[in-house]
Write an enzyme that holds these catalytic residues in place. Sequence first.
Site, PDB file in Angstrom:
ATOM      1  N   ASP A  46      32.888  50.643  46.722  1.00 42.12           N
ATOM      2  CA  ASP A  46      32.799  49.836  47.949  1.00 42.12           C
ATOM      3  C   ASP A  46      33.258  48.407  47.694  1.00 42.12           C
ATOM      4  O   ASP A  46      33.618  47.690  48.616  1.00 42.12           O
ATOM      5  CB  ASP A  46      31.342  49.745  48.428  1.00 42.12           C
ATOM      6  CG  ASP A  46      30.733  51.114  48.626  1.00 42.12           C
ATOM      7  OD1 ASP A  46      31.437  51.986  49.167  1.00 42.12           O
ATOM      8  OD2 ASP A  46      29.564  51.304  48.222  1.00 42.12           O
ATOM      9  N   LYS A  63      35.390  35.005  33.078  1.00 43.68           N
ATOM     10  CA  LYS A  63      35.341  36.364  32.534  1.00 43.68           C
ATOM     11  C   LYS A  63      35.603  36.297  31.042  1.00 43.68           C
ATOM     12  O   LYS A  63      36.462  35.513  30.652  1.00 43.68           O
ATOM     13  CB  LYS A  63      36.444  37.223  33.195  1.00 43.68           C
ATOM     14  CG  LYS A  63      36.348  37.339  34.696  1.00 43.68           C
ATOM     15  CD  LYS A  63      37.651  37.850  35.293  1.00 43.68           C
ATOM     16  CE  LYS A  63      38.730  36.790  35.311  1.00 43.68           C
ATOM     17  NZ  LYS A  63      39.979  37.165  35.970  1.00 43.68           N
ATOM     18  N   ASP A  86      44.384  42.577  34.361  1.00 46.38           N
ATOM     19  CA  ASP A  86      45.543  42.770  33.479  1.00 46.38           C
ATOM     20  C   ASP A  86      45.216  42.433  32.025  1.00 46.38           C
ATOM     21  O   ASP A  86      46.055  42.618  31.153  1.00 46.38           O
ATOM     22  CB  ASP A  86      46.714  41.877  33.930  1.00 46.38           C
ATOM     23  CG  ASP A  86      46.417  40.401  33.701  1.00 46.38           C
ATOM     24  OD1 ASP A  86      45.501  39.883  34.358  1.00 46.38           O
ATOM     25  OD2 ASP A  86      47.067  39.782  32.833  1.00 46.38           O
TER      26      ASP A  86
HETATM   27  N1  PLP Z   1      43.669  29.345  33.676  1.00 42.17           N
HETATM   28  C1  PLP Z   1      44.716  28.773  34.314  1.00 42.17           C
HETATM   29  C2  PLP Z   1      44.869  27.292  34.265  1.00 42.17           C
HETATM   30  C3  PLP Z   1      45.646  29.537  35.028  1.00 42.17           C
HETATM   31  O1  PLP Z   1      46.672  28.942  35.658  1.00 42.17           O
HETATM   32  C4  PLP Z   1      45.472  30.936  35.047  1.00 42.17           C
HETATM   33  C5  PLP Z   1      46.413  31.751  35.797  1.00 42.17           C
HETATM   34  O2  PLP Z   1      47.088  31.296  36.707  1.00 42.17           O
HETATM   35  C6  PLP Z   1      44.372  31.503  34.371  1.00 42.17           C
HETATM   36  C7  PLP Z   1      43.504  30.684  33.716  1.00 42.17           C
HETATM   37  C8  PLP Z   1      44.113  32.963  34.390  1.00 42.17           C
HETATM   38  O3  PLP Z   1      43.700  33.294  35.670  1.00 42.17           O
HETATM   39  P1  PLP Z   1      43.264  34.777  36.057  1.00 42.17           P
HETATM   40  O4  PLP Z   1      41.841  34.950  35.619  1.00 42.17           O
HETATM   41  O5  PLP Z   1      43.388  34.776  37.577  1.00 42.17           O
HETATM   42  O6  PLP Z   1      44.202  35.687  35.420  1.00 42.17           O
HETATM   43 CA    CA Z   2      44.845  37.747  34.835  1.00 46.34          CA
END
Ligand code: PLP
Ligand code: CA
Length: 310
Positions: free
Chosen positions: A22, A234, A259
């Site tokens: 959900d 995360k 990813d």
């Molecule tokens: N930190 C920065 C400054 C970023 O620009 C990004 C991706 O654009 C990330 C971390 C990783 O982001 P995400 O958790 O959305 O993959």
């Molecule tokens: Ca990512």
Amino acid sequence: MSAPVYLKGDKAGLKQFLDKYDVFLFDCDGVLWSGDHLFPGSVPTLEMLRKKNKQVVFVTNNSTKSRGDYRKKLESMGIPATTEEVFGSSYSASIYISRILPQSHPQLKKKNKVFVVGEAGIETELDSEGIPHIGGTDPAYRRDVTPEDYKLLAAGDPSVLDPDVGVVLVGLDFHFNYLKMCYAYHYIKRGAIFLATNVDSTLPSAGALFPGAGSMSAPLIAMLGGQQPMAFGKPNQAMMDAIEGKFQFDRSRAVMIGDRANTDIKFGIEGKLGGTLAVLTGVTTKQEFLEGDTRPAYYVDELGDLLEGA
Ligand code: PLP
Ligand code: CA
């Protein structure tokens, strides 16, 4: 450890996958887009999930942007969303500082000013929680260190070291410099709590890797003899608890889509979600997902592969 199930082209398997959950937690960069390049399947997949009345949450480690900035970015990509549906590492850190930290550290009720190493996204989220802060994007901290700075910092002079600073929060700072490191170190040595928005060591951009937020806290960790910051992005579960606190969902009916094995997939596994789905449009390769220590339950080549199960 069981092998990840490949769902692309498996219509029945995809339908079952979509019915099983959900709540869909989405990593953003590497799943929906890469930098400014939107993946073609992202908009129709989100529309399909919304039509099925799925709860969608966008979970990003990007500390440089606030939730509002992210909502705008999603909208500019053709993905309508509310600010409430966005969870960023800066927001996660801010609610921890304002709501949780004062319970375990009563001294922070008075001394709760934050010294920021990072960009405007952190400042906006601290503002939204009413937390005072210094450093960050203030141009006063974008300069070389002078002999006078050394003297005043060494003496702990209140004209440079604000007596109200009780927390140092480190995120990705595009103007990272020696002066900010000096300040952060001396505040922590003086007793400030050491926090990091996220500890991703690298930042993927234009098909290569660049220093990430974790590479900003790394020199401090070295200088502090190995002391680690508490981190919020995360795979830290403080972020999952905050998301659950807001949406009150059954974890067994939720799936994390990402990813990156060591952030997104680990986040879903350690959060005991019903499932994890990897896409191959980002950082972790197919071989790493299939053979690494952190394996997703499912994988597809790209997000748009889910459409076949609708
Ligand atoms: N930190 C920065 C400054 C970023 O620009 C990004 C991706 O654009 C990330 C971390 C990783 O982001 P995400 O958790 O959305 O993959
Ligand atoms: Ca990512």
